[in-house]
Design a protein around this motif. Structure first.
Motif, mmCIF file in Angstrom:
data_model
loop_
_atom_site.group_PDB
_atom_site.id
_atom_site.type_symbol
_atom_site.label_atom_id
_atom_site.label_comp_id
_atom_site.label_asym_id
_atom_site.label_seq_id
_atom_site.Cartn_x
_atom_site.Cartn_y
_atom_site.Cartn_z
ATOM 1 N N ASN A 310 74.825 -6.281 46.503
ATOM 2 C CA ASN A 310 74.780 -5.970 45.081
ATOM 3 C C ASN A 310 73.569 -5.097 44.770
ATOM 4 O O ASN A 310 72.537 -5.183 45.437
ATOM 5 C CB ASN A 310 74.705 -7.251 44.242
ATOM 6 C CG ASN A 310 76.008 -8.027 44.274
ATOM 7 O OD1 ASN A 310 77.082 -7.436 44.318
ATOM 8 N ND2 ASN A 310 75.911 -9.347 44.280
ATOM 9 N N ARG A 311 73.706 -4.266 43.732
ATOM 10 C CA ARG A 311 72.624 -3.376 43.362
ATOM 11 C C ARG A 311 71.935 -3.853 42.089
ATOM 12 O O ARG A 311 72.582 -4.276 41.152
ATOM 13 C CB ARG A 311 73.143 -1.953 43.156
ATOM 14 C CG ARG A 311 73.527 -1.240 44.431
ATOM 15 C CD ARG A 311 73.723 0.233 44.183
ATOM 16 N NE ARG A 311 74.750 0.477 43.169
ATOM 17 C CZ ARG A 311 75.013 1.684 42.676
ATOM 18 N NH1 ARG A 311 74.332 2.721 43.092
ATOM 19 N NH2 ARG A 311 75.967 1.843 41.785
ATOM 20 N N ASN A 312 70.614 -3.757 42.103
ATOM 21 C CA ASN A 312 69.829 -3.974 40.906
ATOM 22 C C ASN A 312 69.453 -2.618 40.342
ATOM 23 O O ASN A 312 69.188 -1.681 41.099
ATOM 24 C CB ASN A 312 68.552 -4.766 41.216
ATOM 25 C CG ASN A 312 68.848 -6.144 41.752
ATOM 26 O OD1 ASN A 312 68.860 -6.347 42.963
ATOM 27 N ND2 ASN A 312 69.081 -7.094 40.878
ATOM 28 N N ALA A 313 69.394 -2.487 39.032
ATOM 29 C CA ALA A 313 69.004 -1.235 38.394
ATOM 30 C C ALA A 313 68.180 -1.535 37.157
ATOM 31 O O ALA A 313 68.544 -2.402 36.357
ATOM 32 C CB ALA A 313 70.234 -0.408 38.027
ATOM 33 N N VAL A 314 67.053 -0.839 37.028
ATOM 34 C CA VAL A 314 66.178 -1.014 35.873
ATOM 35 C C VAL A 314 65.764 0.366 35.373
ATOM 36 O O VAL A 314 65.433 1.249 36.163
ATOM 37 C CB VAL A 314 64.925 -1.843 36.217
ATOM 38 C CG1 VAL A 314 64.036 -2.003 34.989
ATOM 39 C CG2 VAL A 314 65.308 -3.216 36.758
ATOM 40 N N VAL A 315 65.784 0.539 34.044
ATOM 41 C CA VAL A 315 65.372 1.786 33.414
ATOM 42 C C VAL A 315 63.950 1.630 32.892
ATOM 43 O O VAL A 315 63.637 0.653 32.197
ATOM 44 C CB VAL A 315 66.305 2.164 32.250
ATOM 45 C CG1 VAL A 315 65.854 3.467 31.600
ATOM 46 C CG2 VAL A 315 67.737 2.275 32.735
ATOM 47 N N PHE A 316 63.091 2.597 33.232
ATOM 48 C CA PHE A 316 61.721 2.604 32.740
ATOM 49 C C PHE A 316 61.528 3.869 31.910
ATOM 50 O O PHE A 316 61.822 4.972 32.385
ATOM 51 C CB PHE A 316 60.718 2.581 33.895
ATOM 52 C CG PHE A 316 60.866 1.395 34.798
ATOM 53 C CD1 PHE A 316 60.204 0.211 34.534
ATOM 54 C CD2 PHE A 316 61.691 1.463 35.911
ATOM 55 C CE1 PHE A 316 60.363 -0.885 35.357
ATOM 56 C CE2 PHE A 316 61.850 0.370 36.747
ATOM 57 C CZ PHE A 316 61.188 -0.810 36.466
ATOM 58 N N SER A 317 61.045 3.716 30.701
ATOM 59 C CA SER A 317 60.830 4.857 29.820
ATOM 60 C C SER A 317 59.468 4.710 29.155
ATOM 61 O O SER A 317 59.202 3.696 28.506
ATOM 62 C CB SER A 317 61.944 4.935 28.768
ATOM 63 O OG SER A 317 61.797 6.082 27.968
ATOM 64 N N ARG A 318 58.622 5.698 29.359
ATOM 65 C CA ARG A 318 57.271 5.672 28.775
ATOM 66 C C ARG A 318 57.023 6.971 28.012
ATOM 67 O O ARG A 318 57.347 8.055 28.487
ATOM 68 C CB ARG A 318 56.212 5.532 29.877
ATOM 69 C CG ARG A 318 56.272 4.231 30.667
ATOM 70 C CD ARG A 318 55.704 3.080 29.858
ATOM 71 N NE ARG A 318 55.778 1.833 30.593
ATOM 72 C CZ ARG A 318 54.815 1.406 31.420
ATOM 73 N NH1 ARG A 318 53.738 2.130 31.602
ATOM 74 N NH2 ARG A 318 54.949 0.258 32.062
ATOM 75 N N THR A 319 56.429 6.838 26.846
ATOM 76 C CA THR A 319 56.000 7.988 26.064
ATOM 77 C C THR A 319 54.505 7.864 25.831
ATOM 78 O O THR A 319 54.032 6.819 25.377
ATOM 79 C CB THR A 319 56.737 8.059 24.712
ATOM 80 O OG1 THR A 319 58.138 8.104 24.946
ATOM 81 C CG2 THR A 319 56.326 9.300 23.938
ATOM 82 N N MET A 320 53.758 8.925 26.139
ATOM 83 C CA MET A 320 52.319 8.889 25.957
ATOM 84 C C MET A 320 51.851 10.180 25.295
ATOM 85 O O MET A 320 52.475 11.231 25.418
ATOM 86 C CB MET A 320 51.586 8.651 27.283
ATOM 87 C CG MET A 320 51.618 9.783 28.278
ATOM 88 S SD MET A 320 53.230 10.048 29.051
ATOM 89 C CE MET A 320 53.581 8.436 29.686
ATOM 90 N N SER A 321 50.743 10.088 24.570
ATOM 91 C CA SER A 321 50.157 11.266 23.940
ATOM 92 C C SER A 321 49.205 11.932 24.906
ATOM 93 O O SER A 321 48.605 11.285 25.764
ATOM 94 C CB SER A 321 49.432 10.880 22.655
ATOM 95 O OG SER A 321 48.391 9.967 22.932
ATOM 96 N N ASN A 322 49.065 13.244 24.747
ATOM 97 C CA ASN A 322 48.168 14.018 25.601
ATOM 98 C C ASN A 322 47.610 15.162 24.783
ATOM 99 O O ASN A 322 48.343 15.873 24.103
ATOM 100 C CB ASN A 322 48.916 14.559 26.829
ATOM 101 C CG ASN A 322 48.021 15.441 27.691
ATOM 102 O OD1 ASN A 322 47.823 16.613 27.389
ATOM 103 N ND2 ASN A 322 47.513 14.879 28.766
#
Length: 326
Positions: A310-322
């Motif tokens: 079986n496959r595990n899947a996780v979404v990571f989303s980051r927004t940062m200021s620069n």
């Protein structure tokens, strides 16, 4: 009726000695097999659920660590390269020996105030992140009596990009360059003699290149010579990397990879880019804003395989200021 005086009759005694008949035995075996199947099935479901939960936690931990490092680097970057900022041209000048980027696409800086999905004919999402981070300033005593000490800003280029593994999986690689001196800090020294001395001292400390943010490669990247001069790069010259900083596969050692386009039925891969052969999978970079404030979006979809397939899947989303110079 024959009185047996409380004793078991011979016929009943012989029946008791025979035990269960065939039908009774078959019923018992059938009952045992049904119960065994139920127990095994229950254990299998429990084991599978436990493995999936454990795999999901492991993917979350590893993926979060990778994205957190990327986002920390991006938030404090002095410069983020985009299409308008010559990202591909500078990428071509990085010595990526040992790494083969998978269809690198540079992000295009937009000024919309938000992030949106790309439209046909106007792609803005990239799949690699090239940036510069300021390192410790270089101090040089130009005359030897500390009466003329100058400071030069130094940088390291950092790259996060997709690489293809021998097993056909896609991974994320991290590459860090050797230190670069800021070109403008050298050029602002008007005395040719003092400028030569500064370049010689930089060379003696291992600096081989000078770079100026915001300039194209031809005018913004120079070689520092042992004699203390600056010269344009030869076509084959590349900025070397720090081997100790190279991480050629950030997910593979944990039996994980980046999701490919369209491989997860419930997760958009990609979410912002237009899925095609030029955009291979679930690592997306977007940049929006201007000199007064910029935002960088990093989106990474990590998949892992547990023991039962079986496959595990996780979404990571980051927004940062620069607020570095783009």
């Amino acid at each position: 009726m024959i009185d047996t005086g409380g004793r078991t009759s011979p016929t009943a005694a012989r029946a008791a000695e025979r035990g269960m008949n065939l039908v009774e035995t078959m019923l018992v075996l059938l009952t045992l097999s049904i119960m065994s199947a139920m127990i095994i099935n229950s254990m299998r479901r429990f084991t599978s659920a436990h493995a999936y939960s454990e795999g999901q936690a492991r993917v979350s931990e590893v993926g979060d660590r990778v994205v957190r490092q990327m986002s920390d680097d991006a938030a404090f970057a002095s410069h983020v390269f985009t299409t308008a900022g010559f990202a591909s041209a500078y990428l071509a000048k990085c010595d990526l020996t040992g790494l083969t980027l998978f269809n690198p696409v540079a992000p295009t800086a937009t000024e919309k105030g938000y992030f949106e999905k790309d439209v046909a004919g106007s792609p803005a999402t990239g799949n690699f992140l090239l940036m510069a981070k300021a390192a410790e300033p270089f101090l040089a005593d130009l005359v030897g009596d500390r009466s003329q000490i100058v400071s030069a800003t130094t940088y390291r280029l950092l790259l996060y990009g997709l690489v293809s593994q021998p097993d056909q999986n896609i991974d994320v690689a991290r590459w860090v360059s050797q230190k670069l001196a800021r070109l403008n800090d050298i050029e602002r020294i008007t005395s040719p003699v003092s400028r030569t001395v500064l370049c010689q001292k930089l060379y003696d400390k291992g600096f081989r290149f000078a770079w100026e943010p915001g300039r194209a490669v031809a005018a913004g990247l120079m070689a520092i010579t042992a004699s203390g001069s600056l010269r344009p790069l030869n076509p084959t010259e590349r900025i070397p990397g720090e081997n100790a900083e190279l991480r050629s596969a950030m997910l593979k050692l944990q039996r994980m990879s980046v999701a490919r386009n369209g491989t997860l039925p419930t997760v958009a891969v990609p979410a912002y880019a237009i899925a095609n052969g030029d955009f291979p999978g679930g690592f997306e970079v977007k940049v929006d804003g201007n000199a007064q404030g910029r935002m960088i979006l990093l989106r990474l979809v990590v998949v892992g395989v547990v023991f039962d397939g079986n496959r595990n899947a996780v979404v990571f989303s980051r927004t940062m200021s620069n607020r570095g110079t783009m």
